[in-house]
Scaffold this motif. Structure first.
Motif, PDB file in Angstrom:
ATOM      1  N   GLU A 143       3.302  10.691  -6.423  1.00 28.72           N
ATOM      2  CA  GLU A 143       2.398   9.138  -5.846  1.00 28.72           C
ATOM      3  C   GLU A 143       1.723   9.108  -6.976  1.00 28.72           C
ATOM      4  O   GLU A 143       1.119   7.697  -6.757  1.00 28.72           O
ATOM      5  N   ASP A 144       2.276   8.992  -8.446  1.00 31.47           N
ATOM      6  CA  ASP A 144       0.705   8.320  -9.784  1.00 31.47           C
ATOM      7  C   ASP A 144       2.200   7.004  -9.857  1.00 31.47           C
ATOM      8  O   ASP A 144       1.653   5.962 -10.283  1.00 31.47           O
ATOM      9  N   TYR A 145       3.900   7.913  -9.251  1.00 31.93           N
ATOM     10  CA  TYR A 145       4.467   6.057  -9.701  1.00 31.93           C
ATOM     11  C   TYR A 145       4.099   5.347  -8.744  1.00 31.93           C
ATOM     12  O   TYR A 145       4.250   4.288  -9.028  1.00 31.93           O
ATOM     13  N   ASN A 146       4.537   5.736  -7.310  1.00 31.14           N
ATOM     14  CA  ASN A 146       4.043   5.013  -6.329  1.00 31.14           C
ATOM     15  C   ASN A 146       2.346   4.148  -6.740  1.00 31.14           C
ATOM     16  O   ASN A 146       2.636   2.690  -6.443  1.00 31.14           O
ATOM     17  N   ALA A 147       1.777   4.393  -6.632  1.00 27.25           N
ATOM     18  CA  ALA A 147       0.534   4.279  -6.984  1.00 27.25           C
ATOM     19  C   ALA A 147       0.689   2.733  -8.368  1.00 27.25           C
ATOM     20  O   ALA A 147       0.064   1.796  -8.128  1.00 27.25           O
ATOM     21  N   ALA A 148       1.246   2.868  -9.412  1.00 29.56           N
ATOM     22  CA  ALA A 148       1.079   2.371 -10.293  1.00 29.56           C
ATOM     23  C   ALA A 148       2.513   1.442  -9.914  1.00 29.56           C
ATOM     24  O   ALA A 148       2.353  -0.172 -10.564  1.00 29.56           O
ATOM     25  N   TRP A 149       3.215   1.443  -9.402  1.00 34.67           N
ATOM     26  CA  TRP A 149       4.130   0.482  -8.227  1.00 34.67           C
ATOM     27  C   TRP A 149       2.976  -0.562  -8.158  1.00 34.67           C
ATOM     28  O   TRP A 149       3.645  -1.954  -8.023  1.00 34.67           O
ATOM     29  N   VAL A 150       2.449  -0.179  -6.685  1.00 33.25           N
ATOM     30  CA  VAL A 150       1.748  -0.762  -5.486  1.00 33.25           C
ATOM     31  C   VAL A 150       1.392  -1.652  -7.195  1.00 33.25           C
ATOM     32  O   VAL A 150       0.226  -2.886  -7.341  1.00 33.25           O
ATOM     33  N   ALA A 151       0.034  -0.846  -7.204  1.00 33.55           N
ATOM     34  CA  ALA A 151      -0.753  -1.947  -8.910  1.00 33.55           C
ATOM     35  C   ALA A 151       0.423  -3.256  -9.610  1.00 33.55           C
ATOM     36  O   ALA A 151      -0.434  -4.359  -9.361  1.00 33.55           O
ATOM     37  N   SER A 152       1.673  -2.874  -9.712  1.00 37.10           N
ATOM     38  CA  SER A 152       2.683  -3.540 -10.408  1.00 37.10           C
ATOM     39  C   SER A 152       2.800  -4.693  -9.475  1.00 37.10           C
ATOM     40  O   SER A 152       3.148  -5.926 -10.548  1.00 37.10           O
ATOM     41  N   ALA A 153       3.188  -4.615  -8.427  1.00 39.39           N
ATOM     42  CA  ALA A 153       3.693  -5.680  -7.066  1.00 39.39           C
ATOM     43  C   ALA A 153       3.024  -7.473  -7.177  1.00 39.39           C
ATOM     44  O   ALA A 153       1.511  -7.511  -7.982  1.00 39.39           O
ATOM     45  N   GLU A 154       4.085  -8.030  -8.012  1.00 37.01           N
ATOM     46  CA  GLU A 154       3.250  -9.987  -7.866  1.00 37.01           C
ATOM     47  C   GLU A 154       2.861  -9.643  -6.400  1.00 37.01           C
ATOM     48  O   GLU A 154       1.843 -10.331  -6.684  1.00 37.01           O
ATOM     49  N   THR A 155       3.152  -8.924  -5.084  1.00 37.31           N
ATOM     50  CA  THR A 155       1.913  -9.459  -3.925  1.00 37.31           C
ATOM     51  C   THR A 155       1.973  -8.077  -3.362  1.00 37.31           C
ATOM     52  O   THR A 155       3.095  -7.403  -3.433  1.00 37.31           O
ATOM     53  N   ALA A 156       0.970  -8.365  -2.457  1.00 38.80           N
ATOM     54  CA  ALA A 156       0.911  -6.948  -1.552  1.00 38.80           C
ATOM     55  C   ALA A 156       2.238  -7.091  -0.680  1.00 38.80           C
ATOM     56  O   ALA A 156       2.346  -5.597  -0.996  1.00 38.80           O
ATOM     57  N   ASN A 157       2.237  -7.847   0.113  1.00 33.94           N
ATOM     58  CA  ASN A 157       3.801  -7.451   0.824  1.00 33.94           C
ATOM     59  C   ASN A 157       4.929  -7.006  -0.308  1.00 33.94           C
ATOM     60  O   ASN A 157       5.421  -5.592   0.500  1.00 33.94           O
ATOM     61  N   GLU A 158       4.869  -7.107  -1.623  1.00 31.22           N
ATOM     62  CA  GLU A 158       6.128  -6.656  -2.795  1.00 31.22           C
ATOM     63  C   GLU A 158       5.665  -5.069  -2.732  1.00 31.22           C
ATOM     64  O   GLU A 158       6.852  -3.946  -2.584  1.00 31.22           O
TER      65      GLU A 158
ATOM     66  N   THR B  16       7.663  -2.282   0.061  1.00 28.74           N
ATOM     67  CA  THR B  16       8.811  -2.536   0.466  1.00 28.74           C
ATOM     68  C   THR B  16       9.444  -2.111  -0.110  1.00 28.74           C
ATOM     69  O   THR B  16      10.671  -1.582   0.002  1.00 28.74           O
ATOM     70  N   ARG B  17       9.130  -1.237  -1.210  1.00 27.25           N
ATOM     71  CA  ARG B  17       9.330   0.211  -2.056  1.00 27.25           C
ATOM     72  C   ARG B  17       8.744   1.663  -2.246  1.00 27.25           C
ATOM     73  O   ARG B  17       7.588   1.436  -2.682  1.00 27.25           O
ATOM     74  N   ARG B  18       9.035   2.010  -2.210  1.00 24.73           N
ATOM     75  CA  ARG B  18       8.477   3.865  -2.203  1.00 24.73           C
ATOM     76  C   ARG B  18       9.453   4.838  -2.973  1.00 24.73           C
ATOM     77  O   ARG B  18      11.298   4.685  -2.947  1.00 24.73           O
ATOM     78  N   ARG B  19       9.260   5.107  -3.913  1.00 22.65           N
ATOM     79  CA  ARG B  19       9.570   6.956  -4.671  1.00 22.65           C
ATOM     80  C   ARG B  19       9.373   7.986  -3.358  1.00 22.65           C
ATOM     81  O   ARG B  19       8.220   8.230  -3.770  1.00 22.65           O
ATOM     82  N   LEU B  20      10.365   8.969  -3.141  1.00 28.89           N
ATOM     83  CA  LEU B  20      10.266   9.447  -1.953  1.00 28.89           C
ATOM     84  C   LEU B  20      10.785  10.542  -2.680  1.00 28.89           C
ATOM     85  O   LEU B  20      11.759  10.325  -2.821  1.00 28.89           O
ATOM     86  N   ILE B  21      10.383  11.866  -1.966  1.00 33.44           N
ATOM     87  CA  ILE B  21      10.709  13.636  -2.207  1.00 33.44           C
ATOM     88  C   ILE B  21      11.663  13.670  -0.340  1.00 33.44           C
ATOM     89  O   ILE B  21      10.882  13.273   0.841  1.00 33.44           O
TER      90      ILE B  21
ATOM     91  N   SER C 208      14.042   9.555   9.082  1.00 33.66           N
ATOM     92  CA  SER C 208      12.473   9.306   9.017  1.00 33.66           C
ATOM     93  C   SER C 208      11.969   8.179   8.183  1.00 33.66           C
ATOM     94  O   SER C 208      11.647   9.318   6.741  1.00 33.66           O
ATOM     95  N   ALA C 209      11.445   7.516   8.031  1.00 33.46           N
ATOM     96  CA  ALA C 209      10.302   7.016   6.292  1.00 33.46           C
ATOM     97  C   ALA C 209       8.773   7.390   7.080  1.00 33.46           C
ATOM     98  O   ALA C 209       8.364   7.367   8.230  1.00 33.46           O
ATOM     99  N   PRO C 210       8.361   7.090   6.159  1.00 34.60           N
ATOM    100  CA  PRO C 210       6.383   6.803   5.909  1.00 34.60           C
ATOM    101  C   PRO C 210       6.170   5.521   6.774  1.00 34.60           C
ATOM    102  O   PRO C 210       6.807   5.119   6.253  1.00 34.60           O
ATOM    103  N   SER C 211       5.004   6.076   7.297  1.00 38.65           N
ATOM    104  CA  SER C 211       4.494   4.629   7.661  1.00 38.65           C
ATOM    105  C   SER C 211       4.026   3.509   6.990  1.00 38.65           C
ATOM    106  O   SER C 211       4.568   2.340   7.661  1.00 38.65           O
ATOM    107  N   VAL C 212       4.101   3.524   5.631  1.00 37.23           N
ATOM    108  CA  VAL C 212       4.452   2.360   4.559  1.00 37.23           C
ATOM    109  C   VAL C 212       4.992   0.928   5.215  1.00 37.23           C
ATOM    110  O   VAL C 212       5.208  -0.426   5.424  1.00 37.23           O
ATOM    111  N   PHE C 213       6.163   1.490   5.392  1.00 40.04           N
ATOM    112  CA  PHE C 213       7.536   0.763   5.822  1.00 40.04           C
ATOM    113  C   PHE C 213       7.931   0.221   6.978  1.00 40.04           C
ATOM    114  O   PHE C 213       7.512  -0.914   7.246  1.00 40.04           O
ATOM    115  N   TRP C 214       6.896   1.046   7.872  1.00 35.99           N
ATOM    116  CA  TRP C 214       6.723   0.200   9.095  1.00 35.99           C
ATOM    117  C   TRP C 214       5.233  -1.331   9.065  1.00 35.99           C
ATOM    118  O   TRP C 214       5.351  -2.853   9.821  1.00 35.99           O
TER     119      TRP C 214
END
Length: 332
Positions: free
Chosen positions: A65-80, A83-88, A115-121
């Protein structure tokens, strides 16, 4: 008298929990337990084991969760950021089987859908991604565990159940450390050497920070349940023009009058193919396994490691079956 007994029972429970809390010492290097069935010497050791598993899993989920939050915060755009997640990762099972009439019904293990999380939709919707929707699944250096090789004799096939399993207690049956593994008869065919492959979505109902993969994907990447993977939406996979397969058994050509037509029909359940994987399909209640040996892209027939097959005219070809090659070597 009943009140005294109840108070005594409650005090024992509090002492037990306090003992568990004081005895658990977790650090960041703690790895999740293997998914082989644990040996339970007593109810207390079982409870301690489950407590430790729960703590380990909670720590892992927080780390992801911490990694994904950091990824979203550092993404250049909201769409970017979508498009990517680190998952169990966990294996798909029949609970994910779509209802009768749906395209992927009864093809949970004989297709490339995850089966992927809803963020990919949300990512597909925001980026206006074109069909087929494809997602790259890859191992992560420093996060994913050591490559795991599945052995046929060590795990249960999905079509079989042992007498020992039927005799297990309800407590042991509910353990998350036991899984039925669907693997070919030849255990040497899945060393798990790939670093990445491409899949399509089965649905978008996986919990946040989780994804569920068919067993053949788990084997190809050398993954155990609860290993960590990166999943990202991709749009650059070239369309395919040809694919060459090696059947594991010569029964494939003996049992089916037109194997090429059957294979091309079954490939409709795959959005893409990755060289080096071992895929399967069912025909007349029998499962056939194939090595993906060679892939060519359209329009010039270049060799590729991954091609898109959905909505593509892909010609199929077969090499001699593995059991036939083995017989030839024995004769020599």
């Amino acid at each position: 008298m009943p009140k005294i007994i109840s108070l005594f029972a409650i005090s024992i429970c509090f002492c037990l929990v306090a003992n568990l809390v004081s005895s658990s010492r977790l650090d960041s290097s703690t790895s999740l337990p293997s998914f082989s069935k644990p040996k339970l010497s007593s109810p207390l050791s079982w409870l301690q084991n489950r407590w430790k598993q729960s703590c380990d899993l909670a720590e892992l989920e927080q780390k992801v969760e911490d990694y994904n939050a950091a990824w979203v915060a550092s993404a250049e755009t909201a769409n970017e950021g979508l498009t990517r997640r680190r998952l169990i990762c966990l294996p798909l099972n029949e609970r994910f089987n779509p209802p009768m009439g749906a395209f992927s019904h009864d093809h949970v293990q004989t297709g490339d859908k995850i089966s992927a999380p809803s963020v990919f939709w949300q990512a597909i919707d925001k980026t206006k991604a074109e069909v087929p929707w494809l997602m790259r699944v890859e191992r992560v250096t420093g996060w994913t565990g050591e490559r795991f090789s599945y052995e046929k004799e060590d795990y249960n096939d999905t079509d079989e159940s042992s007498d020992d399993e039927e005799e297990d207690s309800d407590v042991e049956k509910d353990s998350d450390s036991k899984f039925d593994v669907d693997i070919p008869k030849d255990a040497s065919c899945h060393p798990g050497t790939l670093d990445s492959l491409v899949a399509g979505p089965l649905d978008f109902r996986a919990p946040q920070n989780y994804c569920f993969l068919p067993w053949w994907m788990m084997r190809a990447l050398g993954l155990q349940p609860r290993d960590i993977v990166d999943v990202s939406l991709v749009t650059t996979i070239p369309p395919g023009s040809a694919a060459r397969f090696r059947p594991h058994s010569s029964d494939f050509s003996k049992d089916i009058s037109n194997p090429q037509a059957v294979m091309e029909t079954e490939l409709k359940h795959y959005s893409s193919l990755t060289k080096g994987t071992v895929i399967a399909f069912d025909y007349n209640k029998k499962r056939y396994w194939f090595d993906v040996v060679d892939l060519r892209s359209a329009p010039h027939g270049e060799k590729r490691d991954i091609i898109k097959v959905q909505d593509c005219d892909v010609a199929t070809d077969f090499l001699p079956a593995k059991d036939t090659l083995k017989k030839r070597r024995t004769r020599k």
